[in-house]
Write a protein that holds these residues in place. Sequence first.
Motif, PDB file in Angstrom:
ATOM      1  N   PHE A   1      93.131 -45.994  57.218  1.00  0.00           N
ATOM      2  CA  PHE A   1      93.329 -46.176  58.652  1.00  0.00           C
ATOM      3  C   PHE A   1      94.228 -45.089  59.241  1.00  0.00           C
ATOM      4  N   GLU A   2      95.316 -44.802  58.550  1.00  0.00           N
ATOM      5  CA  GLU A   2      96.283 -43.818  59.072  1.00  0.00           C
ATOM      6  C   GLU A   2      95.665 -42.431  59.212  1.00  0.00           C
ATOM      7  N   ILE A   3      94.829 -42.038  58.254  1.00  0.00           N
ATOM      8  CA  ILE A   3      94.180 -40.730  58.335  1.00  0.00           C
ATOM      9  C   ILE A   3      93.198 -40.683  59.497  1.00  0.00           C
ATOM     10  N   ALA A   4      92.366 -41.729  59.606  1.00  0.00           N
ATOM     11  CA  ALA A   4      91.382 -41.759  60.690  1.00  0.00           C
ATOM     12  C   ALA A   4      92.051 -41.753  62.061  1.00  0.00           C
ATOM     13  N   LYS A   5      93.153 -42.506  62.187  1.00  0.00           N
ATOM     14  CA  LYS A   5      93.857 -42.558  63.474  1.00  0.00           C
ATOM     15  C   LYS A   5      94.575 -41.242  63.766  1.00  0.00           C
ATOM     16  N   LYS A   6      95.263 -40.690  62.767  1.00  0.00           N
ATOM     17  CA  LYS A   6      95.998 -39.437  62.940  1.00  0.00           C
ATOM     18  C   LYS A   6      95.070 -38.311  63.383  1.00  0.00           C
ATOM     19  N   GLU A   7      93.884 -38.251  62.806  1.00  0.00           N
ATOM     20  CA  GLU A   7      92.937 -37.175  63.108  1.00  0.00           C
ATOM     21  C   GLU A   7      92.079 -37.478  64.334  1.00  0.00           C
ATOM     22  N   ASN A   8      92.238 -38.680  64.897  1.00  0.00           N
ATOM     23  CA  ASN A   8      91.518 -39.048  66.121  1.00  0.00           C
ATOM     24  C   ASN A   8      90.006 -38.870  65.953  1.00  0.00           C
ATOM     25  N   VAL A   9      89.479 -39.371  64.835  1.00  0.00           N
ATOM     26  CA  VAL A   9      88.056 -39.198  64.556  1.00  0.00           C
ATOM     27  C   VAL A   9      87.213 -40.166  65.390  1.00  0.00           C
ATOM     28  N   ASP A  10      86.008 -39.731  65.713  1.00  0.00           N
ATOM     29  CA  ASP A  10      85.076 -40.617  66.404  1.00  0.00           C
ATOM     30  C   ASP A  10      83.890 -40.998  65.516  1.00  0.00           C
ATOM     31  N   THR A  11      83.825 -40.393  64.327  1.00  0.00           N
ATOM     32  CA  THR A  11      82.728 -40.656  63.397  1.00  0.00           C
ATOM     33  C   THR A  11      83.262 -40.672  61.965  1.00  0.00           C
ATOM     34  N   ILE A  12      82.839 -41.672  61.190  1.00  0.00           N
ATOM     35  CA  ILE A  12      83.156 -41.716  59.764  1.00  0.00           C
ATOM     36  C   ILE A  12      81.846 -41.664  58.990  1.00  0.00           C
ATOM     37  N   ILE A  13      81.733 -40.703  58.094  1.00  0.00           N
ATOM     38  CA  ILE A  13      80.591 -40.631  57.185  1.00  0.00           C
ATOM     39  C   ILE A  13      81.108 -41.071  55.822  1.00  0.00           C
ATOM     40  N   HIS A  14      80.749 -42.279  55.451  1.00  0.00           N
ATOM     41  CA  HIS A  14      81.365 -42.944  54.292  1.00  0.00           C
ATOM     42  C   HIS A  14      80.484 -42.760  53.057  1.00  0.00           C
ATOM     43  N   LEU A  15      80.788 -41.726  52.280  1.00  0.00           N
ATOM     44  CA  LEU A  15      80.002 -41.393  51.093  1.00  0.00           C
ATOM     45  C   LEU A  15      80.618 -41.902  49.791  1.00  0.00           C
ATOM     46  N   ALA A  16      81.871 -42.340  49.827  1.00  0.00           N
ATOM     47  CA  ALA A  16      82.556 -42.778  48.609  1.00  0.00           C
ATOM     48  C   ALA A  16      81.793 -43.928  47.948  1.00  0.00           C
ATOM     49  N   ALA A  17      81.386 -43.734  46.689  1.00  0.00           N
ATOM     50  CA  ALA A  17      80.612 -44.767  45.991  1.00  0.00           C
ATOM     51  C   ALA A  17      80.534 -44.442  44.507  1.00  0.00           C
ATOM     52  N   ILE A  18      80.310 -45.489  43.719  1.00  0.00           N
ATOM     53  CA  ILE A  18      79.984 -45.354  42.300  1.00  0.00           C
ATOM     54  C   ILE A  18      78.475 -45.475  42.166  1.00  0.00           C
ATOM     55  N   LEU A  19      77.834 -44.600  41.380  1.00  0.00           N
ATOM     56  CA  LEU A  19      76.378 -44.578  41.278  1.00  0.00           C
ATOM     57  C   LEU A  19      75.871 -45.519  40.186  1.00  0.00           C
ATOM     58  N   SER A  20      74.532 -45.572  40.056  1.00  0.00           N
ATOM     59  CA  SER A  20      73.878 -46.650  39.315  1.00  0.00           C
ATOM     60  C   SER A  20      74.229 -46.705  37.831  1.00  0.00           C
ATOM     61  N   ALA A  21      74.044 -45.608  37.100  1.00  0.00           N
ATOM     62  CA  ALA A  21      74.266 -45.644  35.653  1.00  0.00           C
ATOM     63  C   ALA A  21      75.734 -45.888  35.320  1.00  0.00           C
ATOM     64  N   VAL A  22      76.631 -45.225  36.039  1.00  0.00           N
ATOM     65  CA  VAL A  22      78.070 -45.427  35.842  1.00  0.00           C
ATOM     66  C   VAL A  22      78.459 -46.848  36.224  1.00  0.00           C
ATOM     67  N   GLY A  23      77.846 -47.350  37.287  1.00  0.00           N
ATOM     68  CA  GLY A  23      78.157 -48.700  37.754  1.00  0.00           C
ATOM     69  C   GLY A  23      77.806 -49.785  36.764  1.00  0.00           C
ATOM     70  N   GLU A  24      76.739 -49.598  35.994  1.00  0.00           N
ATOM     71  CA  GLU A  24      76.375 -50.592  34.989  1.00  0.00           C
ATOM     72  C   GLU A  24      77.407 -50.647  33.866  1.00  0.00           C
TER      73      GLU A  24
END
Length: 316
Positions: free
Chosen positions: A59-82
Amino acid sequence: MKKILVTGATGQIGTDLLDELRSKYGIENVIASARNKKTHIVEKGPFYSLDCTDSKSFFEIAKKENVDTIIHLAAILSAVGEQNPSLLWDINVNGLYNALEISKELNCSLFVPSSIGAFGPGTPKDNTPQLTIQRPTTAYGISKVTGELLCDYYHLKYGLDTRGVRFPGLISYKALPGGGTTDYAVHIYYDALKKGHYTSFIDKGTYMDMMYMPDAINCIIDIMEANPDKLIDRNAFNVSSMSFEPEDIKNSIIKHIPNFTMDYDVDPVRQSIAESWPNSLDVSAAKEQWGFNPKYDLDKMTEDMIFHLSRKIMSK
């Protein structure tokens, strides 16, 4: 999009996406973030070390940078996730929940990629419809269906501008993938150039949807710039550029590397995941609602991959 925060920016998609976003919107207007620092990302523009499960810092980063768009790519993929379902759930679902709450609080538009992993064995295999049964049998797939539904909920209940696509396997020469079932389609090019031979962990005859990274990057930008009034299937558009099996990609490579050979040592875990996914997707909704129009087929992608990877390998 005027000021953009990208989470998971050092991953396979983020590595390519950052360059395009910064070229289009300006270096200072695209903020990269990831759990692990990568020197080349840090040096190219604004960067924060961020774990998306840390809602306060997020939250602090998004507010500090005054962003209007978040592209949320952070994720664990399929094989690693299993191998680690609890970590996958924490990143893929709790991290997304934070992104949704922060977007709601700061009135940001939010892009969240889903995946063909959101489908399951009961889904129609060929020309898979935009709206169809989704009963995935992997932790990754379950997290992606959950994400699609959460984004729908926040849009319907709070009016949040959420948008997303179901990505197929993504192929790129800039960065190696991070533990997905479709990874063979990237590694095969590296081994073709370095060794002249590849051993596939996905079996012959296993078709999966794929997309070359330049098309995927354009896909993200195009949907985020689209008229929101035209987006009916807002958070989970089927997108794909091609569908092939390992022998198809081998034959495409042989056109450039005639002596290339391939054999098989099938990984039962990743093979079972691949078999639960569609062979090909119906992408008509994306074409009709926001003009999805991929440029690369298999042979055009192979030519470009070999050209760029040859230069990359020779430079090391």
